[in-house]
Design a protein around this motif. Structure first.
Motif, short mmCIF file in Angstrom:
data_model
loop_
_atom_site.label_atom_id
_atom_site.label_comp_id
_atom_site.label_asym_id
_atom_site.label_seq_id
_atom_site.Cartn_x
_atom_site.Cartn_y
_atom_site.Cartn_z
N GLU A 188 48.44 47.45 41.58
CA GLU A 188 47.02 47.34 41.88
C GLU A 188 46.72 47.71 43.34
OE1 GLU A 188 44.57 44.25 40.31
OE2 GLU A 188 46.16 43.56 38.97
N SER B 191 44.36 50.81 44.58
CA SER B 191 43.29 50.54 45.53
C SER B 191 43.42 51.40 46.79
CB SER B 191 43.30 49.06 45.90
OG SER B 191 42.30 48.77 46.84
N ASN C 120 44.84 49.70 28.87
CA ASN C 120 45.20 48.73 29.92
C ASN C 120 45.29 49.39 31.29
OD1 ASN C 120 45.33 46.56 28.15
ND2 ASN C 120 47.49 46.89 27.69
N ASN D 49 41.74 50.30 32.44
CA ASN D 49 41.03 49.13 32.94
C ASN D 49 41.52 48.72 34.33
OD1 ASN D 49 39.43 48.94 30.65
ND2 ASN D 49 40.85 47.56 29.60
N LEU D 50 42.81 48.92 34.59
CA LEU D 50 43.37 48.62 35.91
C LEU D 50 42.77 49.54 36.97
CD1 LEU D 50 45.47 46.44 36.65
CD2 LEU D 50 47.18 48.26 36.72
N LEU E 67 39.78 50.98 36.77
CA LEU E 67 38.39 50.55 36.94
C LEU E 67 38.28 49.28 37.78
CD1 LEU E 67 37.05 51.15 33.31
CD2 LEU E 67 36.38 52.43 35.37
N LYS E 68 39.27 48.44 37.68
CA LYS E 68 39.28 47.16 38.40
C LYS E 68 39.53 47.34 39.90
CE LYS E 68 41.92 42.83 38.56
NZ LYS E 68 43.12 42.13 38.02
N ASN E 69 40.12 48.48 40.27
CA ASN E 69 40.59 48.64 41.64
C ASN E 69 39.93 49.82 42.36
OD1 ASN E 69 42.96 46.63 42.21
ND2 ASN E 69 43.21 47.30 40.09
N LYS F 260 34.72 53.92 39.65
CA LYS F 260 33.54 53.68 38.81
C LYS F 260 33.69 54.24 37.41
CE LYS F 260 30.97 57.80 40.35
NZ LYS F 260 29.73 58.29 40.99
#
Length: 240
Positions: free
Chosen positions: A141, A145, A210, A213-214, A216-218, A221
């Motif tokens: 993650e 990022s 999965n 989604n990781l 998108l989470k970090n 957009k």
């Protein structure tokens, strides 16, 4: 967060072990890539490269560049300025020799560094690519990022990574991946753990939805993915 799988032991950090592993196998890395994938890895990288070309970038960062195969493709197919980053100095040394031989040293700069602490300014690059490297991150993650941080707004993250195939092909591939590939890798590379770590690290990686989604989470957009060769590999795309 995926489970942390290390190449050698539980004491040293994964980061340190990955650096040691790639230093150990650097001499035979390119040959083994072609042999163990039956040259399909070239097709996979070409699928990622099509997305790079379509974006027409000016500055590209290739993370976990290794011996610079993908960075060299970027230089061949685009007019961009390219930076390749990797933990392993020995891998970079082989990459630099290839770059020099191809007359691309004015187009590609190689840097020893950590994907989770990138030595670049925020919004510096149009595209960040990673080819078979994110499963080696100690903190996935944080790495995603960081790659997002150095992208400009609207910039693209393109990740090519192993995933788990489905359907009739899955048992045949998994038998090869876990029982045959490690033995061949051990004999040729001389490293008894590097090619056992490969299937183990893929087992521990998120993939498909999965992984999307990781992303998108970090810091992204939009995210999407495309499975390749029955899902043996997947190209992920994130838009900042």
């Amino acid at each position: 967060m995926p489970n942390i799988v290390k190449p050698y032991n539980e004491i040293e950090s994964k980061k340190k072990q990955v650096e040691q592993m790639f230093d150990n196998i650097s001499e035979n890395y390119d040959f083994l890539n072609r042999l163990l994938s039956f040259n399909i890895d070239i097709y996979w990288r070409n699928q990622l490269e099509k997305k790079v070309v379509a974006y027409n970038p000016e500055k590209i960062l290739d993370v976990a560049t290794g011996t610079a195969d993908l960075a060299i493709e970027h230089a061949k197919k685009t007019k961009a300025s390219i930076t390749g980053l990797d933990l392993s100095q020995k891998m970079l040394d082989y990459g630099q020799a290839k770059i020099n031989k191809k007359g691309l040293k004015d187009r590609i700069k190689l840097v020893k560094g950590d994907a989770e602490n990138l030595p670049f300014q925020e919004g510096e690059f149009d595209i960040v690519t990673v080819s078979f490297g994110v499963r080696n991150f100690e903190n996935l993650e944080k790495g995603i990022s960081e790659m997002g941080r150095v992208l400009k707004k609207g910039g693209k993250l393109l990740i090519l990574e192993f995933s788990k195939p489905g359907g009739f092909f899955a048992p045949f591939f998994m038998f090869y991946f876990k029982n045959i590939l490690p033995g061949i890798g051990k004999i040729i590379s001389g490293d008894s753990r590097a090619y056992t770590y490969l299937p183990n690290s893929v087992d521990a990686m998120p993939y498909g939805e999965n992984m999307k989604n990781l992303i998108l989470k970090n810091g992204f957009k939009e995210a999407s993915f495309r499975r390749l060769t029955f899902g043996v590999a997947t190209v992920y795309e994130g838009i900042k």
